[in-house]
Design a protein around this motif. Structure first.
Motif, PDB file in Angstrom:
ATOM      1  N   THR A 212     -19.843 -41.033  19.703  1.00 29.00           N
ATOM      2  CA  THR A 212     -19.586 -40.422  18.489  1.00 29.00           C
ATOM      3  C   THR A 212     -18.093 -39.887  18.244  1.00 29.00           C
ATOM      4  O   THR A 212     -17.643 -39.354  18.988  1.00 29.00           O
ATOM      5  N   ASP A 213     -17.663 -39.721  16.957  1.00 29.99           N
ATOM      6  CA  ASP A 213     -16.499 -39.208  16.651  1.00 29.99           C
ATOM      7  C   ASP A 213     -16.551 -37.630  16.980  1.00 29.99           C
ATOM      8  O   ASP A 213     -15.560 -37.279  17.743  1.00 29.99           O
ATOM      9  N   GLU A 214     -17.668 -36.927  16.913  1.00 33.30           N
ATOM     10  CA  GLU A 214     -17.630 -35.688  17.434  1.00 33.30           C
ATOM     11  C   GLU A 214     -17.504 -35.448  18.682  1.00 33.30           C
ATOM     12  O   GLU A 214     -16.892 -34.751  19.355  1.00 33.30           O
ATOM     13  N   GLU A 215     -18.237 -36.321  19.478  1.00 33.06           N
ATOM     14  CA  GLU A 215     -18.079 -36.350  21.274  1.00 33.06           C
ATOM     15  C   GLU A 215     -16.725 -36.625  21.610  1.00 33.06           C
ATOM     16  O   GLU A 215     -16.161 -36.343  22.468  1.00 33.06           O
ATOM     17  N   PHE A 216     -16.220 -37.694  20.861  1.00 34.53           N
ATOM     18  CA  PHE A 216     -14.933 -38.327  21.312  1.00 34.53           C
ATOM     19  C   PHE A 216     -13.841 -37.132  20.798  1.00 34.53           C
ATOM     20  O   PHE A 216     -13.067 -36.843  21.815  1.00 34.53           O
ATOM     21  N   ALA A 217     -13.911 -36.530  20.106  1.00 32.63           N
ATOM     22  CA  ALA A 217     -12.783 -35.437  19.507  1.00 32.63           C
ATOM     23  C   ALA A 217     -12.955 -34.037  20.491  1.00 32.63           C
ATOM     24  O   ALA A 217     -12.062 -33.604  20.833  1.00 32.63           O
ATOM     25  N   HIS A 218     -14.294 -33.564  20.960  1.00 33.20           N
ATOM     26  CA  HIS A 218     -14.680 -32.755  21.774  1.00 33.20           C
ATOM     27  C   HIS A 218     -13.884 -33.005  23.212  1.00 33.20           C
ATOM     28  O   HIS A 218     -13.306 -32.123  23.613  1.00 33.20           O
TER      29      HIS A 218
ATOM     30  N   LEU B 117     -11.231 -34.759  14.062  1.00 29.64           N
ATOM     31  CA  LEU B 117     -12.493 -35.498  13.252  1.00 29.64           C
ATOM     32  C   LEU B 117     -11.827 -35.899  12.283  1.00 29.64           C
ATOM     33  O   LEU B 117     -12.312 -37.157  11.645  1.00 29.64           O
ATOM     34  N   MET B 118     -11.008 -35.300  11.403  1.00 30.72           N
ATOM     35  CA  MET B 118     -10.474 -35.674   9.975  1.00 30.72           C
ATOM     36  C   MET B 118      -9.762 -36.952  10.345  1.00 30.72           C
ATOM     37  O   MET B 118      -9.875 -37.891   9.339  1.00 30.72           O
ATOM     38  N   CYS B 119      -8.746 -36.966  11.214  1.00 31.94           N
ATOM     39  CA  CYS B 119      -7.920 -38.353  11.588  1.00 31.94           C
ATOM     40  C   CYS B 119      -8.868 -39.528  11.941  1.00 31.94           C
ATOM     41  O   CYS B 119      -8.328 -40.566  11.513  1.00 31.94           O
ATOM     42  N   LEU B 120      -9.669 -39.075  12.725  1.00 31.61           N
ATOM     43  CA  LEU B 120     -10.465 -40.339  13.166  1.00 31.61           C
ATOM     44  C   LEU B 120     -11.349 -40.892  11.934  1.00 31.61           C
ATOM     45  O   LEU B 120     -11.406 -41.996  11.640  1.00 31.61           O
ATOM     46  N   GLY B 121     -11.787 -40.002  10.880  1.00 33.93           N
ATOM     47  CA  GLY B 121     -12.470 -40.495   9.702  1.00 33.93           C
ATOM     48  C   GLY B 121     -11.321 -41.395   8.707  1.00 33.93           C
ATOM     49  O   GLY B 121     -11.985 -42.260   8.414  1.00 33.93           O
TER      50      GLY B 121
ATOM     51  N   THR C  92       0.543 -38.411  15.581  1.00 33.28           N
ATOM     52  CA  THR C  92       0.098 -37.130  14.746  1.00 33.28           C
ATOM     53  C   THR C  92      -0.847 -36.122  15.388  1.00 33.28           C
ATOM     54  O   THR C  92      -0.650 -35.095  15.140  1.00 33.28           O
ATOM     55  N   LEU C  93      -1.729 -36.582  16.315  1.00 35.51           N
ATOM     56  CA  LEU C  93      -2.619 -35.634  17.161  1.00 35.51           C
ATOM     57  C   LEU C  93      -1.284 -34.693  18.018  1.00 35.51           C
ATOM     58  O   LEU C  93      -1.798 -33.462  17.954  1.00 35.51           O
ATOM     59  N   LEU C  94      -0.473 -35.335  18.577  1.00 37.76           N
ATOM     60  CA  LEU C  94       0.205 -34.487  19.406  1.00 37.76           C
ATOM     61  C   LEU C  94       1.190 -33.691  18.756  1.00 37.76           C
ATOM     62  O   LEU C  94       1.218 -32.426  18.994  1.00 37.76           O
ATOM     63  N   PHE C  95       1.711 -34.195  17.717  1.00 35.22           N
ATOM     64  CA  PHE C  95       2.625 -33.082  16.944  1.00 35.22           C
ATOM     65  C   PHE C  95       1.889 -31.861  16.423  1.00 35.22           C
ATOM     66  O   PHE C  95       2.129 -30.596  16.389  1.00 35.22           O
ATOM     67  N   HIS C  96       0.388 -31.916  15.704  1.00 33.42           N
ATOM     68  CA  HIS C  96      -0.268 -30.918  15.324  1.00 33.42           C
ATOM     69  C   HIS C  96      -0.605 -29.990  16.678  1.00 33.42           C
ATOM     70  O   HIS C  96      -0.708 -29.046  16.547  1.00 33.42           O
TER      71      HIS C  96
END
Length: 213
Positions: free
Chosen positions: A89-95, A206-210, A163-167
């Motif tokens: 799930t997105d939650e599992e992936f992001a975690h 999670l916001m980015c994946l969405g 985007t993820l790396l910059f954040h």
């Protein structure tokens, strides 16, 4: 000072460079980048500055190699952690992704000064070689993002990665302020900035994946 024996074979030269990188990495954990010089690196090794010059001419050359090492460790962790992890799930992936990043704060610290400092005092030839090497390992990581986000293009997956790396780098800087900044905040009567890296980054991812899904 320990006796210095100059390396002759390629294997010995690689060993010397590993010693240089290890000493420099330790210095970077304990001091600011600007406080580190070839002299302090040589002292940490028990070498003379002249002996250090037999292997490097600027400290930036060392930091380029350290950056590559940190990035390779980070990428390897991502690839191995997501191996055979299907239908997350997105939650599992992001975690899972956030947990990996949380183990590699040193990589984020190196990345945070890569473009503005580390890359500014090396030859264009050395920088071109570095750029080719540093970008060669991204494909497996981008593929993981593409697999989780069906239909996403390679370009969008790359944009998502950056985007993820910059954040993450911005968060890392905010979560790990230097003693000097902490002292200045206290002197100014300003409250300590407290940010939960794990929770903040996971929610952002999670916001980015969405968005991309």
């Amino acid at each position: 000072m320990a006796e210095f024996i100059r390396a002759r074979s390629n294997e010995q030269k690689q060993l010397r460079m590993s010693e240089i990188m290890k000493a420099t990495d330790q210095l970077f954990h304990d001091h600011t980048y600007h406080a580190i010089t070839l002299t302090t690196i040589a002292e940490a090794l028990g070498w003379s500055r002249g002996n250090l010059y037999k292997y490097v001419t600027t400290k930036e050359e060392i930091f380029l190699e350290l950056y590559l090492e940190k990035q390779n460790n980070y990428f390897s962790d991502i690839v191995s952690s997501f191996a055979d992890k299907d239908d997350l799930t997105d939650e599992e992936f992001a975690h899972l992704w956030t947990g990996i990043l949380d183990r590699h704060h040193d990589y984020l610290r190196y990345y945070g000064i890569l473009a503005t400092i580390i890359e500014t005092n090396v030859t264009v030839e050395r920088l071109a070689e570095f750029k080719k090497t540093v970008l060669s390992g991204f494909h497996p990581v981008i593929q993981i993002l593409m697999k989780h986000c069906p239909g996403i293009s390679g370009d969008d997956a790359a944009t998502l990665y950056w985007t993820l790396l910059f954040h993450a780098c911005g968060l890392n800087n905010s979560c790990h302020v230097s003693p000097l900044v902490a002292e200045a905040m206290k002197l100014a009567g300003l409250p300590e900035l407290k940010i939960d890296f794990f929770q903040n980054f996971r929610n952002f991812m999670l916001m980015c994946l969405g968005h991309y899904k």
